[in-house]
Design a protein around this motif. Structure first.
Motif, PDB file in Angstrom:
ATOM      1  N   LEU A 198      -6.341 -97.373  19.402  1.00 48.59           N
ATOM      2  CA  LEU A 198      -6.866 -96.034  19.137  1.00 48.59           C
ATOM      3  C   LEU A 198      -7.435 -95.933  17.727  1.00 48.59           C
ATOM      4  O   LEU A 198      -8.506 -95.343  17.516  1.00 48.59           O
ATOM      5  CB  LEU A 198      -5.761 -94.993  19.333  1.00 48.59           C
ATOM      6  N   ALA A 199      -6.727 -96.512  16.759  1.00 46.79           N
ATOM      7  CA  ALA A 199      -7.210 -96.467  15.378  1.00 46.79           C
ATOM      8  C   ALA A 199      -8.553 -97.179  15.248  1.00 46.79           C
ATOM      9  O   ALA A 199      -9.467 -96.690  14.566  1.00 46.79           O
ATOM     10  CB  ALA A 199      -6.178 -97.093  14.443  1.00 46.79           C
ATOM     11  N   CYS A 200      -8.691 -98.316  15.913  1.00 49.77           N
ATOM     12  CA  CYS A 200      -9.964 -99.049  15.871  1.00 49.77           C
ATOM     13  C   CYS A 200     -11.079 -98.249  16.534  1.00 49.77           C
ATOM     14  O   CYS A 200     -12.226 -98.246  16.062  1.00 49.77           O
ATOM     15  CB  CYS A 200      -9.808-100.407  16.553  1.00 49.77           C
ATOM     16  N   CYS A 201     -10.757 -97.561  17.618  1.00 48.56           N
ATOM     17  CA  CYS A 201     -11.763 -96.735  18.300  1.00 48.56           C
ATOM     18  C   CYS A 201     -12.218 -95.582  17.413  1.00 48.56           C
ATOM     19  O   CYS A 201     -13.411 -95.257  17.362  1.00 48.56           O
ATOM     20  CB  CYS A 201     -11.201 -96.209  19.613  1.00 48.56           C
ATOM     21  N   TRP A 202     -11.287 -94.959  16.696  1.00 51.52           N
ATOM     22  CA  TRP A 202     -11.659 -93.873  15.785  1.00 51.52           C
ATOM     23  C   TRP A 202     -12.524 -94.394  14.644  1.00 51.52           C
ATOM     24  O   TRP A 202     -13.512 -93.749  14.262  1.00 51.52           O
ATOM     25  CB  TRP A 202     -10.408 -93.194  15.232  1.00 51.52           C
ATOM     26  N   LEU A 203     -12.161 -95.546  14.105  1.00 57.37           N
ATOM     27  CA  LEU A 203     -12.988 -96.134  13.050  1.00 57.37           C
ATOM     28  C   LEU A 203     -14.378 -96.480  13.574  1.00 57.37           C
ATOM     29  O   LEU A 203     -15.389 -96.270  12.893  1.00 57.37           O
ATOM     30  CB  LEU A 203     -12.305 -97.385  12.490  1.00 57.37           C
ATOM     31  N   SER A 215      -2.493 -85.785  16.128  1.00 59.28           N
ATOM     32  CA  SER A 215      -1.890 -86.729  17.074  1.00 59.28           C
ATOM     33  C   SER A 215      -1.908 -88.152  16.524  1.00 59.28           C
ATOM     34  O   SER A 215      -0.937 -88.903  16.686  1.00 59.28           O
ATOM     35  CB  SER A 215      -2.620 -86.671  18.418  1.00 59.28           C
ATOM     36  N   LEU A 216      -2.992 -88.522  15.842  1.00 59.84           N
ATOM     37  CA  LEU A 216      -3.040 -89.862  15.247  1.00 59.84           C
ATOM     38  C   LEU A 216      -2.040 -89.970  14.098  1.00 59.84           C
ATOM     39  O   LEU A 216      -1.402 -91.016  13.918  1.00 59.84           O
ATOM     40  CB  LEU A 216      -4.456 -90.160  14.751  1.00 59.84           C
ATOM     41  N   GLY A 217      -1.876 -88.891  13.344  1.00 61.27           N
ATOM     42  CA  GLY A 217      -0.876 -88.896  12.282  1.00 61.27           C
ATOM     43  C   GLY A 217       0.537 -89.010  12.826  1.00 61.27           C
ATOM     44  O   GLY A 217       1.379 -89.717  12.253  1.00 61.27           O
ATOM     45  N   MET A 218       0.812 -88.328  13.938  1.00 61.04           N
ATOM     46  CA  MET A 218       2.138 -88.420  14.556  1.00 61.04           C
ATOM     47  C   MET A 218       2.398 -89.822  15.083  1.00 61.04           C
ATOM     48  O   MET A 218       3.526 -90.327  15.005  1.00 61.04           O
ATOM     49  CB  MET A 218       2.256 -87.383  15.673  1.00 61.04           C
ATOM     50  N   LEU A 219       1.369 -90.455  15.626  1.00 60.19           N
ATOM     51  CA  LEU A 219       1.529 -91.838  16.084  1.00 60.19           C
ATOM     52  C   LEU A 219       1.804 -92.770  14.910  1.00 60.19           C
ATOM     53  O   LEU A 219       2.619 -93.701  15.015  1.00 60.19           O
ATOM     54  CB  LEU A 219       0.270 -92.286  16.834  1.00 60.19           C
ATOM     55  N   THR A 220       1.134 -92.525  13.792  1.00 55.68           N
ATOM     56  CA  THR A 220       1.373 -93.335  12.594  1.00 55.68           C
ATOM     57  C   THR A 220       2.809 -93.179  12.110  1.00 55.68           C
ATOM     58  O   THR A 220       3.481 -94.164  11.764  1.00 55.68           O
ATOM     59  CB  THR A 220       0.402 -92.923  11.475  1.00 55.68           C
ATOM     60  N   PHE A 221       3.283 -91.936  12.102  1.00 54.16           N
ATOM     61  CA  PHE A 221       4.671 -91.687  11.708  1.00 54.16           C
ATOM     62  C   PHE A 221       5.640 -92.340  12.688  1.00 54.16           C
ATOM     63  O   PHE A 221       6.675 -92.898  12.289  1.00 54.16           O
ATOM     64  CB  PHE A 221       4.926 -90.181  11.642  1.00 54.16           C
ATOM     65  N   GLY A 222       5.300 -92.282  13.982  1.00 51.61           N
ATOM     66  CA  GLY A 222       6.192 -92.820  15.004  1.00 51.61           C
ATOM     67  C   GLY A 222       6.393 -94.315  14.896  1.00 51.61           C
ATOM     68  O   GLY A 222       7.519 -94.814  15.034  1.00 51.61           O
TER      69      GLY A 222
END
Length: 278
Positions: A130-135, A103-110
């Motif tokens: 979301l990326a900051c939360c994952w990091l 899902s994070l990869g799809m958001l990156t592509f989007g």
């Protein structure tokens, strides 16, 4: 002549209605990332909660890494994964990791090559959040595990009070047996600093268990936790004394890594037994 007020109001509402219809169309056709936002955020929150509340999370993650081939050394893995429930936990954790990554990869592509809804300013803001939360989750992984241990152990300190008090008043010097401990071996004999339990103590039925007990030179009592809380120590120290690196009765060095006070002289402690005590 001026247009009637009701017609003017309807004209002003039409752009808003049109924008809402376009948003719903994009969402239905997968052109808006709302569903991906919700999926990714849900996985993130569930994973963070799992890390904190499940005492077996570290073991589950270690087994997942081994089964996926991310690590080749399985010598340190415990045997809890032999049960069907543990295998399901490993499967669910792997599924969550895959869904979160996809899902994070799809958001990156989007946001780079997707439709207008994916590249809107709001999409960028949510994606970066979301990326900051994952990091943050990856960087604070160990801290969350430690916080979970503290929450779980803190609620069971009272069960150790009577055992610590009894040992502080009458520390065994030779092998023996006590009601609260069961049979044990004392090392070194005659001047024991370490008690090795030969059976699981009775208190394990209602809380965390321990496999050995160490006594410090200042009179502190160290419980080496085992089972689901393996790797941590619960210690009581007299006033003015705190956890520190030590060499146990079996001549094993324990290098202090971290400790946190639980109040009334109790500490939750982590040691590195591979390091040499200076």
């Amino acid at each position: 002549m001026h247009a009637p007020a009701d017609k003017l109001a309807s004209r002003n509402q039409w752009p808003k209605l049109s924008a809402s219809l376009v948003w719903l169309r994009d969402l239905t056709l997968g052109r808006h990332p709302l569903v991906l936002w919700l999926i990714n955020a849900a996985i993130l929150l569930l994973l963070a909660g799992w890390i904190v509340w499940d005492a077996r999370f570290s073991s589950t993650w270690d087994h997942l890494e081994f089964q996926l081939g991310w690590t080749e050394d399985g010598s340190d893995l415990d045997e809890f994964a032999n049960s069907l429930a543990a295998q399901w936990k490993i499967f669910v954790l792997g599924f969550m990791v895959i869904v979160g990554a996809v899902s994070l990869g799809m958001l990156t592509f989007g946001i780079t090559m997707g439709s207008r809804g994916h590249r809107a300013l709001s999409s960028w803001m949510v994606f970066l959040s979301l990326a900051c939360c994952w990091l943050g989750l990856m960087n604070s992984w160990d801290e969350l595990i430690w916080a979970g241990k503290r929450l779980r152990i803190d609620s069971h300190v009272a069960a150790f009070q009577s055992i610590a008090q009894s040992l502080n008043q009458d520390w065994p010097k030779v092998d023996g047996q006590r009601e609260s401990l069961g049979p044990f071996m004392a090392y070194p004999s005659g001047k024991a600093k370490t008690l090795i339990l030969l059976t699981t103590p009775p208190m394990a039925q209602t809380g965390p268990t321990f496999s050995s007990i160490e006594r410090s030179d200042a009179g502190g009592i160290r419980f080496q936790l085992s089972g689901s809380e393996r790797g941590a120590w619960l210690e009581w120290h007299p006033s003015g004394d705190q956890p520190e690196s030590f060499v146990g009765g079996l001549l094993e060095p324990h290098h202090l890594m971290r400790s946190v006070s639980l109040g009334e002289g109790w500490f939750l402690v982590s040691y590195d037994q591979a390091a040499q005590v200076s």
